[in-house]
Enzyme design. Structure first.
Site, short mmCIF file in Angstrom:
data_model
loop_
_atom_site.label_atom_id
_atom_site.label_comp_id
_atom_site.label_asym_id
_atom_site.label_seq_id
_atom_site.Cartn_x
_atom_site.Cartn_y
_atom_site.Cartn_z
N LYS A 14 -2.80 53.52 6.45
CA LYS A 14 -2.47 52.95 7.76
C LYS A 14 -2.33 51.44 7.65
O LYS A 14 -2.82 50.81 6.72
CB LYS A 14 -3.56 53.29 8.80
CG LYS A 14 -4.95 52.72 8.53
CD LYS A 14 -5.15 51.28 8.98
CE LYS A 14 -6.50 50.73 8.56
NZ LYS A 14 -6.61 49.25 8.76
N PRO A 98 -4.29 51.55 -2.78
CA PRO A 98 -5.26 50.68 -3.46
C PRO A 98 -6.63 50.70 -2.79
O PRO A 98 -6.74 50.79 -1.56
CB PRO A 98 -4.62 49.29 -3.37
CG PRO A 98 -3.17 49.55 -3.19
CD PRO A 98 -3.07 50.81 -2.39
N VAL A 99 -7.67 50.61 -3.60
CA VAL A 99 -9.05 50.58 -3.10
C VAL A 99 -9.33 49.23 -2.46
O VAL A 99 -8.84 48.19 -2.92
CB VAL A 99 -10.04 50.85 -4.26
CG1 VAL A 99 -11.48 50.74 -3.78
CG2 VAL A 99 -9.78 52.22 -4.87
N ALA A 100 -10.11 49.24 -1.37
CA ALA A 100 -10.52 48.01 -0.68
C ALA A 100 -9.32 47.13 -0.34
O ALA A 100 -9.28 45.94 -0.64
CB ALA A 100 -11.53 47.23 -1.53
N GLY A 102 -7.59 47.38 2.97
CA GLY A 102 -7.28 47.31 4.40
C GLY A 102 -6.31 48.37 4.85
O GLY A 102 -5.77 48.30 5.96
N LEU A 103 -6.09 49.40 4.00
CA LEU A 103 -5.14 50.47 4.32
C LEU A 103 -5.83 51.79 4.61
O LEU A 103 -5.16 52.83 4.75
CB LEU A 103 -4.16 50.64 3.16
CG LEU A 103 -3.31 49.42 2.79
CD1 LEU A 103 -2.46 49.71 1.56
CD2 LEU A 103 -2.44 48.99 3.96
N ALA A 104 -7.16 51.80 4.70
CA ALA A 104 -7.94 52.99 5.07
C ALA A 104 -7.81 54.13 4.08
O ALA A 104 -7.85 55.30 4.46
CB ALA A 104 -7.59 53.47 6.49
N GLY A 105 -7.67 53.81 2.80
CA GLY A 105 -7.53 54.86 1.80
C GLY A 105 -8.72 55.79 1.75
O GLY A 105 -8.58 57.02 1.71
N SER A 108 -8.88 57.90 4.88
CA SER A 108 -7.83 58.91 4.87
C SER A 108 -8.19 60.07 3.95
O SER A 108 -7.92 61.23 4.27
CB SER A 108 -6.51 58.28 4.45
OG SER A 108 -5.45 59.19 4.62
N ASP A 140 -12.53 54.54 11.01
CA ASP A 140 -11.09 54.80 10.83
C ASP A 140 -10.78 56.28 10.63
O ASP A 140 -9.60 56.67 10.69
CB ASP A 140 -10.55 54.04 9.62
CG ASP A 140 -10.36 52.55 9.88
OD1 ASP A 140 -10.32 52.15 11.07
OD2 ASP A 140 -10.27 51.79 8.91
#
Length: 291
Positions: A14, A98-100, A102-105, A108, A140
Site C-alpha cells: 500500500k 521491501p522490508v521496513a 512504509g509499504l505495509a509488507g 499484508s 494496517d
C-alpha cells in the site's frame, strides 16, 4: 473437517496518498487520518498443511524473522485462537515488498495468512470478522484485508471505503535506509510548522475521478517532521521526469510518484535506480471482494 492441502495468496502493498496526525487518543495511540491505496506490487504467501506442531515460517529473505516476531506467524496464531481451527501449517513468503519500507509488507503478509486460513479451513468468516482479528496484529492489517482505496482513521484501523483511485502509473523507490516508526512519531510530537494534507479535497477528487486534483492535495506530515535527504532527492527526480506529485509513504522511506505517461515513468525508473536499490513500477489495485 476437510481442508485444502495448500494455497497461494497475493499480499499487496500500500501507499498513503495522504497521511495526517490529528493528536493523541486516550489510549495513548496517535490519532491518524489518511487515504490508503493498495498497489499491484505484492509478496506471495504459500500456505501448506502439515501434520502437526506450530506454524512454520520460511522466506526468500534471509533476515526476515521466522518466529513470533513475524506478523504472518502472529496471524496464524490469532486465527487459531479466534476460530478454534488450529490447523498446522507451513507458510512460505516470497518477499518482494521491501522490508521496513512504509509499504505495509508485513501487515499484508499477515492479512494474506488470515484470508488464506479462512479459505483452507472453510471457517466462513466475513471480511469484518477477519478485520477484527487483524486489528490485534497491526493497525494496517484490516486495510490490507480489504484493499482498494479507503479513508483510515483512529489508529489507522477504522476504515471507510472510497471511490477507486483513477488508473495511473505509480513508481516506488526505496533508498538504502530504514526508518523507525516510533521514532518518526516522536519527531512529529516535537515538530512545529507542520503542513497538513487537504484530505477532504482529495476525497472529493476521488469522487470525481480527478487524478490531477488528487495529486495536488496529497501530503504526508512525516515529511515535515522527519525530513530525509534521500527522500527529497528521489522526489525531485520523479518530479523532474513528469510526476504529477511525489510523496513519501507511511513513515518512510519509500517515495512514490504518480504518472500518467508511460515513457515518463520508465525514464524516471531508470533515473531512480541510480540512487535507490529498490525501484518498482506498479498500478493502483482494486478493492478485494469477499473475505
Amino acid at each position: 473437517m476437510t481442508v485444502r492441502k495448500n494455497l497461494c495468496m497475493r499480499a499487496y502493498g500500500k501507499i498513503n496518498l495522504t497521511l495526517d496526525i490529528l493528536g493523541r487518543m486516550e489510549n495513548g495511540y496517535h490519532e491518524v487520518e489518511m487515504i490508503m491505496q493498495q498497489v499491484s506490487l505484492y509478496d506471495s504467501v504459500q500456505i501448506s498443511e502439515k501434520t502437526d506442531g506450530p506454524a512454520e515460517i520460511s522466506s526468500n529473505c534471509p533476515w526476515l524473522p521466522s518466529d513470533g516476531r513475524n506478523l504472518a506467524y502472529k496471524a496464524a496464531e490469532a486465527f487459531a485462537r479466534a476460530t478454534g481451527y488450529d490447523v498446522p501449517v507451513k507458510i512460505r513468503i516470497g518477499k518482494y515488498i521491501p522490508v521496513a519500507s512504509g509499504l505495509a509488507g508485513g501487515s499484508s503478509d499477515a492479512a494474506a495468512v488470515l484470508r488464506g486460513l479462512n479459505i483452507l479451513t472453510k471457517a466462513g468468516l466475513s471480511t469484518e470478522e477477519l478485520c477484527k482479528i487483524g486489528r490485534d496484529i497491526g493497525s494496517d492489517v484490516p486495510f490490507c484485508i480489504t484493499g482498494g482505496t479507503a479513508l483510515a482513521t483512529g489508529r489507522g484501523d477504522e476504515l471507510r471505503p472510497l471511490p477507486p483511485m483513477p488508473d495511473c502509473r505509480i513508481l516506488l523507490a526505496k533508498p538504502r535506509l530504514s526508518v523507525s516508526t516510533p521514532a518518526a512519531y516522536a519527531e512529529f510530537d516535537r515538530a512545529k510548522n507542520i503542513t497538513h494534507p487537504d484530505t477532504a479535497s482529495c476525497i472529493q477528487a476521488l469522487e470525481h475521478g480527478d487524478l490531477a486534483a488528487l495529486a495536488a492535495g496529497m501530503h504526508n506530515v512525516f515529511e515535515d517532521s522527519s525530513p530525509i535527504p534521500e527522500v527529497e532527492k528521489l522526489k525531485q527526480i520523479m518530479k523532474e521526469h513528469g510526476a504529477l506529485c511525489a510523496n513519501m509513504s507511511g513513515s518512510g522511506p519509500t517515495v512514490f510518484g504518480i504518472f500518467t505517461d508511460e515513457s515518463a515513468v520508465l525514464k524516471a525508473r531508470a533515473a531512480c535506480r541510480a540512487c535507490a536499490p529498490f525501484v518498482f513500477y506498479c498500478r493502483p489495485a482494486a478493492r478485494r471482494r469477499g473475505g
